[in-house]
Motif scaffolding. Sequence first.
Motif: not given
Length: 260
Positions: A80-81, A87-89, A104-109, A126-128
């Motif tokens: 999750x970017x 959230x971006x994509x 500035x960027x973070x990715x949750x795997x 909830x994000x979905x």
Amino acid sequence: MPDGSTCFGTDYPAATTSTRAALTVGLVDAKPQRLRLTRLSHPTQTAKPARVWGNATQFLKDNAMLFKTKIIVPETHRGLLFKDEQFVEILPAGVHTFYGWKNQYRVQQFAVTGSAQTFVPEDVVSLADLHADKFAAHLQRWETGEQEVGLLYQDNVLKDIKPPAQRGACWQGQRSIEVRKLDISTDFKLPKALASQLLTAKDATLRAAALNALVMATIPEGHTGFLEVDGEQREILTAGTHVWWQFNHTIKVTQLDCRL
């Protein structure tokens, strides 16, 4: 050329004090009529303008590697970017590169095995809700009503039980995941085939879910059972095994020995 020599500059004739101050710095040589001068700059000379970049991002890419963020998403994961915590994509497996300010960027795997036991955290669900179009191809979502029970199947094999008034999601993978819902508003007794399947389950997750979801009573031969639901007498039970969903109700069974 006079006896005095000139280095890295020009041989000037006698100069006034103001000229020397404005244009040059030098040392008087052996002949007082002439000066040996080294030219530094001219007051009217225009400085060369600095190169102007029309694209600051391109400049950072070419000249500032500390602003480069490289993310590797394994084949069994999705990322999750987030940019500035927004959230971006969803990133597929592969190598992804981003340019921006530090942090500035973070990715949750998340591991995406396609297993029925690989559940999605509530904050991601909830994000979905906010980005349904971006999550549609990646999540198998489910939701049960207040009078519904969900049976979760993986490749047509029963794997789990979902209580009423619950929701959740599983990551989409190569395996087929389906949640089949049962209405228990009026009939909350399990069919014999389903009851037998749950009571004899070998899968640890399914067995634990069945223990929390079911009420079972075994009436021996020569006995009569009496079913009480929420304090009311409901049914007389014959010999055998009886199983009910315990959700939303208080179920009690009493027995009477009818043998002579």
